[in-house]
Design a protein around this motif. Structure first.
Motif, PDB file in Angstrom:
ATOM      1  N   SER A   1      17.753   8.151  19.577  1.00  0.00           N
ATOM      2  CA  SER A   1      17.240   8.066  18.206  1.00  0.00           C
ATOM      3  C   SER A   1      18.241   7.340  17.318  1.00  0.00           C
ATOM      4  O   SER A   1      19.411   7.159  17.672  1.00  0.00           O
ATOM      5  CB  SER A   1      16.953   9.475  17.665  1.00  0.00           C
ATOM      6  OG  SER A   1      18.125  10.274  17.717  1.00  0.00           O
ATOM      7  N   SER A   2      17.792   6.938  16.173  1.00  0.00           N
ATOM      8  CA  SER A   2      18.638   6.132  15.285  1.00  0.00           C
ATOM      9  C   SER A   2      19.860   6.883  14.777  1.00  0.00           C
ATOM     10  O   SER A   2      20.873   6.277  14.429  1.00  0.00           O
ATOM     11  CB  SER A   2      17.806   5.635  14.096  1.00  0.00           C
ATOM     12  OG  SER A   2      17.258   6.749  13.379  1.00  0.00           O
ATOM     13  N   ASP A   3      19.810   8.225  14.726  1.00  0.00           N
ATOM     14  CA  ASP A   3      20.921   8.991  14.197  1.00  0.00           C
ATOM     15  C   ASP A   3      21.910   9.424  15.281  1.00  0.00           C
ATOM     16  O   ASP A   3      22.874  10.144  14.999  1.00  0.00           O
ATOM     17  CB  ASP A   3      20.403  10.250  13.476  1.00  0.00           C
ATOM     18  CG  ASP A   3      19.557  11.125  14.400  1.00  0.00           C
ATOM     19  OD1 ASP A   3      19.073  10.593  15.423  1.00  0.00           O
ATOM     20  OD2 ASP A   3      19.388  12.318  14.096  1.00  0.00           O
ATOM     21  N   ARG A   4      21.718   8.981  16.512  1.00  0.00           N
ATOM     22  CA  ARG A   4      22.612   9.349  17.612  1.00  0.00           C
ATOM     23  C   ARG A   4      23.291   8.099  18.156  1.00  0.00           C
ATOM     24  O   ARG A   4      22.658   7.058  18.334  1.00  0.00           O
ATOM     25  CB  ARG A   4      21.852  10.043  18.743  1.00  0.00           C
ATOM     26  CG  ARG A   4      21.353  11.431  18.396  1.00  0.00           C
ATOM     27  CD  ARG A   4      20.692  12.062  19.619  1.00  0.00           C
ATOM     28  NE  ARG A   4      21.607  12.109  20.752  1.00  0.00           N
ATOM     29  CZ  ARG A   4      21.241  12.447  21.989  1.00  0.00           C
ATOM     30  NH1 ARG A   4      19.967  12.741  22.245  1.00  0.00           N
ATOM     31  NH2 ARG A   4      22.135  12.479  22.963  1.00  0.00           N
ATOM     32  N   ASP A   5      24.604   8.203  18.417  1.00  0.00           N
ATOM     33  CA  ASP A   5      25.347   7.093  19.006  1.00  0.00           C
ATOM     34  C   ASP A   5      26.193   7.543  20.191  1.00  0.00           C
ATOM     35  O   ASP A   5      27.126   6.841  20.595  1.00  0.00           O
ATOM     36  CB  ASP A   5      26.246   6.440  17.958  1.00  0.00           C
ATOM     37  CG  ASP A   5      27.196   7.435  17.308  1.00  0.00           C
ATOM     38  OD1 ASP A   5      27.130   8.638  17.654  1.00  0.00           O
ATOM     39  OD2 ASP A   5      28.005   7.017  16.465  1.00  0.00           O
TER      40      ASP A   5
END
Length: 211
Positions: free
Chosen positions: A95-99
Motif C-alpha cells: 500500500s502507499s503508506d508502507r515502505d
C-alpha cells in the motif's frame, strides 16, 4: 525494403525499452528484511544468500539469521544456502503508506543419501588372516623391558623433562581462565607493569635455583 524493416525493428526495441523503464520507475523501493530459519530446529541460519537476479543485488544473513536489503516491488528473490533447498520469493506490491516488508523464511534441508561403501585393507579375508598371523610384535611382557620401564633413574629422568605436573597444569589453567574473565570487558593490561606478575616471575626463578 531492408532499411524499412530495420527502422521498424529499431522502433519496436525503443518502445519496449521505454515501457520497461517506465514499469521499473513505477515500482516502489521497499526495505525487505526478515529472518531465515531451519524447518526442524527453528533457529536462525547464518550465511544464507538472498539474491535478486534481475537487479544484481543481494545480501547474506548475519550469525543469527537476520537480513535486510533494498528491493523493488515485484522483484523475484532467490534464497539459497549450503545443504538447504533453494527457495524463490516474490516481493508483493504494498500500500502507499508502507515502505517495508518483513518475512520469516523457512528452508528445508537438502539431504543426499549415498550408497554404502565397504573398504577393506586386503583383497580377501584369507590374505588378511595371513598378514595378521605373520605379524611379529615385540614382547612387551619381557622381563628386561619391564625392568627398564620401571627403573627409578629412568622414571626420574622422564619426570625431570616434563614442564609441569598435574597440579601445575591445573593452576595454570585456572590462572588463564581467571585472566580471561577479568579481561573480557576491558582492555588487556601490560604484565611488565603488574607487580604481581613480577612477584610470580621472581618466585619461579628462586624455585629453579633450588632445584
Amino acid at each position: 525494403m531492408k532499411l524499412f524493416i530495420a527502422t521498424i525493428l529499431t522502433t519496436l526495441i525503443l518502445i519496449s525499452a521505454s515501457e520497461t523503464c517506465h514499469a521499473q520507475t513505477d515500482n516502489k523501493v521497499v526495505q525487505f528484511s526478515g529472518i531465515v530459519v531451519d524447518q526442524d530446529a527453528t533457529i536462525g541460519i547464518p550465511g544464507v544468500h538472498i539474491y535478486a537476479p534481475k537487479s544484481g543485488r543481494g545480501t547474506t544473513t548475519n550469525p543469527y539469521g537476520y537480513f535486510s536489503m533494498a528491493v523493488l516491488e515485484g522483484d523475484s528473490l532467490i534464497v539459497s544456502a549450503v545443504s538447504f533447498e533453494k527457495q524463490k520469493i516474490r516481493v508483493p506490491r504494498l500500500s502507499s503508506d508502507r515502505d517495508s516488508y518483513t518475512v520469516v523464511i523457512t528452508l528445508k534441508q537438502d539431504t543426499t543419501y549415498l550408497d554404502e561403501l565397504e573398504v577393506y585393507p586386503f583383497p580377501s579375508e584369507e590374505m588378511f588372516k595371513e598378514a595378521i598371523l605373520a605379524l611379529e610384535l615385540p614382547n612387551q611382557y619381557d622381563i628386561n623391558n619391564m625392568r627398564r620401564n620401571t627403573n627409578r633413574s629412568n622414571i626420574r629422568n622422564y619426570s625431570n623433562g616434563l614442564s609441569m605436573g598435574a597440579e601445575g597444569n591445573h593452576q595454570y589453567y585456572m590462572a588463564q581462565q581467571a585472566s580471561a574473565y577479568n579481561h573480557k570487558f576491558q582492555p588487556n593490561s601490560i604484565s611488565l607493569l603488574n607487580p604481581f606478575a613480577w612477584s610470580t616471575f621472581i618466585k619461579s626463578l628462586k624455585k629453579r635455583e633450588k632445584e
